[in-house]
Write a protein that holds these residues in place. Structure first.
Motif, PDB file in Angstrom:
ATOM      1  N   ASP A 270      26.514  15.858  37.877  1.00 15.60           N
ATOM      2  CA  ASP A 270      27.289  14.848  37.150  1.00 15.60           C
ATOM      3  C   ASP A 270      28.796  15.014  37.416  1.00 15.60           C
ATOM      4  OD1 ASP A 270      24.971  13.777  35.888  1.00 15.60           O
ATOM      5  OD2 ASP A 270      25.017  15.460  34.483  1.00 15.60           O
ATOM      6  N   VAL A 271      29.238  16.239  37.462  1.00 16.53           N
ATOM      7  CA  VAL A 271      30.660  16.550  37.690  1.00 16.53           C
ATOM      8  C   VAL A 271      30.746  17.748  38.638  1.00 16.53           C
ATOM      9  CG1 VAL A 271      32.856  17.234  36.647  1.00 16.53           C
ATOM     10  CG2 VAL A 271      31.313  15.705  35.395  1.00 16.53           C
ATOM     11  N   SER A 272      31.626  17.636  39.631  1.00 12.88           N
ATOM     12  CA  SER A 272      31.832  18.735  40.587  1.00 12.88           C
ATOM     13  C   SER A 272      33.042  19.571  40.178  1.00 12.88           C
ATOM     14  CB  SER A 272      32.041  18.186  42.001  1.00 12.88           C
ATOM     15  OG  SER A 272      30.849  17.625  42.508  1.00 12.88           O
ATOM     16  N   VAL A 273      32.999  20.860  40.520  1.00 13.16           N
ATOM     17  CA  VAL A 273      34.108  21.775  40.214  1.00 13.16           C
ATOM     18  C   VAL A 273      34.331  22.696  41.410  1.00 13.16           C
ATOM     19  CG1 VAL A 273      34.958  23.625  38.717  1.00 13.16           C
ATOM     20  CG2 VAL A 273      33.613  21.748  37.733  1.00 13.16           C
ATOM     21  N   ILE A 274      35.593  22.827  41.803  1.00  6.57           N
ATOM     22  CA  ILE A 274      35.994  23.831  42.799  1.00  6.57           C
ATOM     23  C   ILE A 274      37.010  24.749  42.137  1.00  6.57           C
ATOM     24  CG2 ILE A 274      37.120  24.252  45.016  1.00  6.57           C
ATOM     25  CD1 ILE A 274      36.119  21.610  46.014  1.00  6.57           C
ATOM     26  N   THR A 275      36.854  26.039  42.372  1.00  6.18           N
ATOM     27  CA  THR A 275      37.763  27.011  41.766  1.00  6.18           C
ATOM     28  C   THR A 275      38.477  27.827  42.840  1.00  6.18           C
ATOM     29  OG1 THR A 275      37.954  28.797  40.133  1.00  6.18           O
ATOM     30  CG2 THR A 275      36.043  28.848  41.597  1.00  6.18           C
ATOM     31  N   HIS A 276      39.451  28.604  42.404  1.00  7.11           N
ATOM     32  CA  HIS A 276      40.120  29.571  43.277  1.00  7.11           C
ATOM     33  C   HIS A 276      39.974  30.953  42.644  1.00  7.11           C
ATOM     34  CE1 HIS A 276      42.729  31.169  46.308  1.00  7.11           C
ATOM     35  NE2 HIS A 276      43.474  31.742  45.376  1.00  7.11           N
ATOM     36  N   ASP A 277      40.239  32.002  43.459  1.00  5.47           N
ATOM     37  CA  ASP A 277      40.163  33.389  42.982  1.00  5.47           C
ATOM     38  C   ASP A 277      38.790  33.718  42.411  1.00  5.47           C
ATOM     39  OD1 ASP A 277      42.618  34.317  43.748  1.00  5.47           O
ATOM     40  OD2 ASP A 277      43.610  33.836  41.866  1.00  5.47           O
ATOM     41  N   ASP A 278      37.749  33.474  43.204  1.00  4.36           N
ATOM     42  CA  ASP A 278      36.393  33.771  42.724  1.00  4.36           C
ATOM     43  C   ASP A 278      35.928  35.155  43.160  1.00  4.36           C
ATOM     44  OD1 ASP A 278      36.040  33.165  45.510  1.00  4.36           O
ATOM     45  OD2 ASP A 278      33.906  32.865  45.110  1.00  4.36           O
ATOM     46  N   ASP A 279      36.749  35.857  43.961  1.00  5.70           N
ATOM     47  CA  ASP A 279      36.325  37.150  44.508  1.00  5.70           C
ATOM     48  C   ASP A 279      36.995  38.281  43.737  1.00  5.70           C
ATOM     49  OD1 ASP A 279      35.103  38.954  46.193  1.00  5.70           O
ATOM     50  OD2 ASP A 279      36.705  38.892  47.678  1.00  5.70           O
ATOM     51  N   LEU A 280      36.669  38.414  42.459  1.00  8.31           N
ATOM     52  CA  LEU A 280      37.269  39.428  41.604  1.00  8.31           C
ATOM     53  C   LEU A 280      36.274  40.562  41.345  1.00  8.31           C
ATOM     54  CD1 LEU A 280      39.050  37.104  39.016  1.00  8.31           C
ATOM     55  CD2 LEU A 280      40.054  38.227  41.017  1.00  8.31           C
ATOM     56  N   GLY A 281      36.803  41.749  41.116  1.00  6.62           N
ATOM     57  CA  GLY A 281      35.979  42.939  41.027  1.00  6.62           C
ATOM     58  C   GLY A 281      34.877  42.864  39.985  1.00  6.62           C
ATOM     59  N   TYR A 282      35.206  42.377  38.782  1.00  6.19           N
ATOM     60  CA  TYR A 282      34.188  42.400  37.732  1.00  6.19           C
ATOM     61  C   TYR A 282      33.769  40.998  37.303  1.00  6.19           C
ATOM     62  CZ  TYR A 282      37.390  40.941  33.999  1.00  6.19           C
ATOM     63  OH  TYR A 282      38.259  40.217  33.218  1.00  6.19           O
ATOM     64  N   LEU A 283      34.253  39.972  37.985  1.00  9.57           N
ATOM     65  CA  LEU A 283      33.913  38.593  37.640  1.00  9.57           C
ATOM     66  C   LEU A 283      33.426  37.911  38.906  1.00  9.57           C
ATOM     67  CD1 LEU A 283      33.903  36.578  35.279  1.00  9.57           C
ATOM     68  CD2 LEU A 283      36.215  35.894  35.968  1.00  9.57           C
ATOM     69  N   ARG A 284      32.165  38.152  39.244  1.00 12.72           N
ATOM     70  CA  ARG A 284      31.615  37.680  40.498  1.00 12.72           C
ATOM     71  C   ARG A 284      31.134  36.244  40.395  1.00 12.72           C
ATOM     72  NH1 ARG A 284      33.600  40.701  44.493  1.00 12.72           N
ATOM     73  NH2 ARG A 284      33.319  42.930  44.098  1.00 12.72           N
ATOM     74  N   ASN A 285      31.187  35.551  41.532  1.00  9.04           N
ATOM     75  CA  ASN A 285      30.775  34.149  41.626  1.00  9.04           C
ATOM     76  C   ASN A 285      29.318  34.091  42.065  1.00  9.04           C
ATOM     77  OD1 ASN A 285      30.641  31.393  41.908  1.00  9.04           O
ATOM     78  ND2 ASN A 285      31.936  31.290  43.726  1.00  9.04           N
ATOM     79  N   THR A 287      25.466  35.743  42.903  1.00 14.54           N
ATOM     80  CA  THR A 287      25.035  36.869  43.737  1.00 14.54           C
ATOM     81  C   THR A 287      24.768  36.366  45.153  1.00 14.54           C
ATOM     82  OG1 THR A 287      22.791  36.499  42.865  1.00 14.54           O
ATOM     83  CG2 THR A 287      24.105  38.229  41.838  1.00 14.54           C
ATOM     84  N   ASP A 288      23.534  35.988  45.456  1.00 13.12           N
ATOM     85  CA  ASP A 288      23.208  35.525  46.805  1.00 13.12           C
ATOM     86  C   ASP A 288      23.837  34.162  47.100  1.00 13.12           C
ATOM     87  OD1 ASP A 288      21.715  37.810  47.160  1.00 13.12           O
ATOM     88  OD2 ASP A 288      19.866  36.867  46.460  1.00 13.12           O
ATOM     89  N   VAL A 289      23.726  33.246  46.161  1.00 15.17           N
ATOM     90  CA  VAL A 289      24.287  31.889  46.334  1.00 15.17           C
ATOM     91  C   VAL A 289      25.426  31.720  45.336  1.00 15.17           C
ATOM     92  CG1 VAL A 289      23.811  29.421  46.278  1.00 15.17           C
ATOM     93  CG2 VAL A 289      22.042  31.008  47.070  1.00 15.17           C
ATOM     94  N   PRO A 290      26.633  31.380  45.796  1.00 17.38           N
ATOM     95  CA  PRO A 290      27.754  31.211  44.858  1.00 17.38           C
ATOM     96  C   PRO A 290      27.473  30.113  43.832  1.00 17.38           C
ATOM     97  CG  PRO A 290      28.542  31.308  47.125  1.00 17.38           C
ATOM     98  CD  PRO A 290      27.048  31.188  47.193  1.00 17.38           C
ATOM     99  N   ILE A 291      27.874  30.360  42.598  1.00 13.52           N
ATOM    100  CA  ILE A 291      27.766  29.328  41.567  1.00 13.52           C
ATOM    101  C   ILE A 291      28.787  28.237  41.832  1.00 13.52           C
ATOM    102  CG2 ILE A 291      28.023  28.851  39.098  1.00 13.52           C
ATOM    103  CD1 ILE A 291      27.190  31.803  38.629  1.00 13.52           C
ATOM    104  N   PHE A 292      30.049  28.654  42.062  1.00 15.47           N
ATOM    105  CA  PHE A 292      31.131  27.701  42.265  1.00 15.47           C
ATOM    106  C   PHE A 292      31.490  27.589  43.746  1.00 15.47           C
ATOM    107  CE2 PHE A 292      31.978  28.989  37.864  1.00 15.47           C
ATOM    108  CZ  PHE A 292      32.184  27.759  37.251  1.00 15.47           C
ATOM    109  N   THR A 293      31.713  26.370  44.197  1.00 13.57           N
ATOM    110  CA  THR A 293      32.446  26.185  45.447  1.00 13.57           C
ATOM    111  C   THR A 293      33.867  26.682  45.190  1.00 13.57           C
ATOM    112  OG1 THR A 293      31.095  24.308  46.140  1.00 13.57           O
ATOM    113  CG2 THR A 293      33.310  24.460  47.079  1.00 13.57           C
ATOM    114  N   ALA A 294      34.440  27.402  46.175  1.00 11.59           N
ATOM    115  CA  ALA A 294      35.698  28.098  45.890  1.00 11.59           C
ATOM    116  C   ALA A 294      36.576  28.225  47.131  1.00 11.59           C
ATOM    117  CB  ALA A 294      35.408  29.498  45.334  1.00 11.59           C
ATOM    118  N   THR A 295      37.871  28.275  46.888  1.00  9.38           N
ATOM    119  CA  THR A 295      38.812  28.724  47.916  1.00  9.38           C
ATOM    120  C   THR A 295      39.030  30.210  47.654  1.00  9.38           C
ATOM    121  OG1 THR A 295      40.640  27.938  46.506  1.00  9.38           O
ATOM    122  CG2 THR A 295      39.927  26.501  48.293  1.00  9.38           C
ATOM    123  N   ARG A 296      38.670  31.025  48.612  1.00  7.93           N
ATOM    124  CA  ARG A 296      38.597  32.469  48.391  1.00  7.93           C
ATOM    125  C   ARG A 296      39.580  33.229  49.278  1.00  7.93           C
ATOM    126  NH1 ARG A 296      32.815  35.210  49.066  1.00  7.93           N
ATOM    127  NH2 ARG A 296      32.526  34.059  47.098  1.00  7.93           N
TER     128      ARG A 296
END
Length: 341
Positions: A270-285, A287-296
């Motif tokens: 229904d709604v798309s979301v792209i995020t930035h800074d998804d590669d953080l030590g304790y806040l992972r995007n 596991t195998d398949v990213p939840i968010f499309t991201a600029t990393r």
């Protein structure tokens, strides 16, 4: 094992071993690798106080963190950056000196650190569009590297930055290719240089596609989960709500997702979301398949590179200024899809 014993074991002078461990450029690479391997094998760790006496250095790097009423510097991104920088310091026997100060006292703290001589260099965090701290540090006899840039300052200085403009252009272009025309931006505080550049990239991509930027679909503030939730909740109540969001932070994107779920909207459908800074030590995007499309772009790696740049400037002052621009990857996840019909 002490330095002399390690030197005797290698058949080298203590001076050569010390210089090899401290990264002096005149030491041959083969010798440096041999010394480093022996030091690891014998669990040799140089004593920082002794190294300071031998090199005339404080063996410490300063990070001055403003405790601001308008911007919280100590956040998940900062934690990853400091971790990366610390990895570089440990390898060369340096310590990290972290100082928290109020906004009003920050300039005086830089002067004090320089006068005391208890640090060998500084990494400057969170530059504004025009940042007087950079002007001040240029007047002090102290090497420094800026994490980011100051767009309105034309002077030369050392910095490491992510290409924020291009990252957000690419993210916006992807959403446009998917058919989205009502795209919202939830950004950081735009007196900060990184957020200003991200907005510039977002707006430029819209204009090239013939889409008029809508100020009503842009929000800026401290990058918290609450900002994402409140901004998305407000925009989704509009007569023509956005079909896609671009978020400046993984934390903010989680707030946007909460707002969508509260309205029964499906992320990526229904709604798309792209995020930035998804590669953080304790806040992972995911596991195998990213939840968010991201600029990393790895903040931890940026911290390591910034520290290595500063240490190089300390060893060889003539090499400055050093400047590094990092390009972000565009990572496809489950949070983006074609615009709803």
């Amino acid at each position: 094992m002490n330095l002399k014993e390690l030197a005797d074991h290698l058949g080298l002078s203590p001076t050569t071993v010390s210089r090899a461990l401290n990264g002096y450029p005149e030491v041959k690479e083969a010798t440096r690798l041999r010394v480093q391997a022996a030091a690891r094998a014998h669990n040799y760790t140089p004593n920082a106080w002794a190294k300071g006496l031998a090199t005339g250095r404080a063996m410490s790097i300063g990070h001055v963190i403003p405790v601001s009423k308008t911007h919280e510097m100590v956040n998940p991104v900062f934690g990853d950056f400091i971790t990366g920088a610390s990895e570089a310091y440990v390898k060369t026997g340096y310590d990290l000196k972290l100082t928290l100060v109020s906004d009003a006292d920050e300039a005086e703290r830089y002067r004090s650190l320089s006068a005391r001589g208890n640090i060998d260099g500084i990494i400057l965090h969170g530059p504004h569009l025009s940042d007087r701290r950079i002007e001040l540090l240029r007047t002090l006899d102290l090497p420094f590297v800026v994490h980011g840039r100051a767009s309105e300052m034309k002077m030369d200085y050392s910095w490491i930055d992510m290409n924020n403009t291009r990252a957000f252009e690419r993210a916006t272009e992807l959403l446009i290719e998917l058919g989205h025309r009502r795209i919202a931006l939830v950004n950081g505080q735009e007196h900060m240089d990184f957020a200003f550049r991200r907005r510039e990239g977002f707006v430029a991509a819209l204009i090239r596609a013939g889409i008029d930027p809508d100020p009503g679909l842009m929000r800026a503030g401290e990058m918290t989960e609450e900002l994402g939730y409140r901004a998305a909740s407000d925009m989704l109540q509009r007569p023509y709500p956005p079909t896609a969001f671009l978020a400046s932070s993984m934390v903010t994107a989680l707030g946007i997702r909460r707002a969508l779920e509260g309205r029964g909207l499906r992320l990526g459908t229904d709604v798309s979301v792209i995020t930035h800074d998804d590669d953080l030590g304790y806040l992972r995007n995911g596991t195998d398949v990213p939840i968010f499309t991201a600029t990393r772009a790895s903040v931890r790696d940026a911290g390591r590179q910034a520290a290595e740049m500063l240490l190089q400037m300390i060893r060889d002052p003539s090499c400055a200024p050093l400047q590094t621009l990092i390009e972000a990857e565009l990572i496809l996840g489950q949070s983006t899809g074609p615009a709803p019909g």
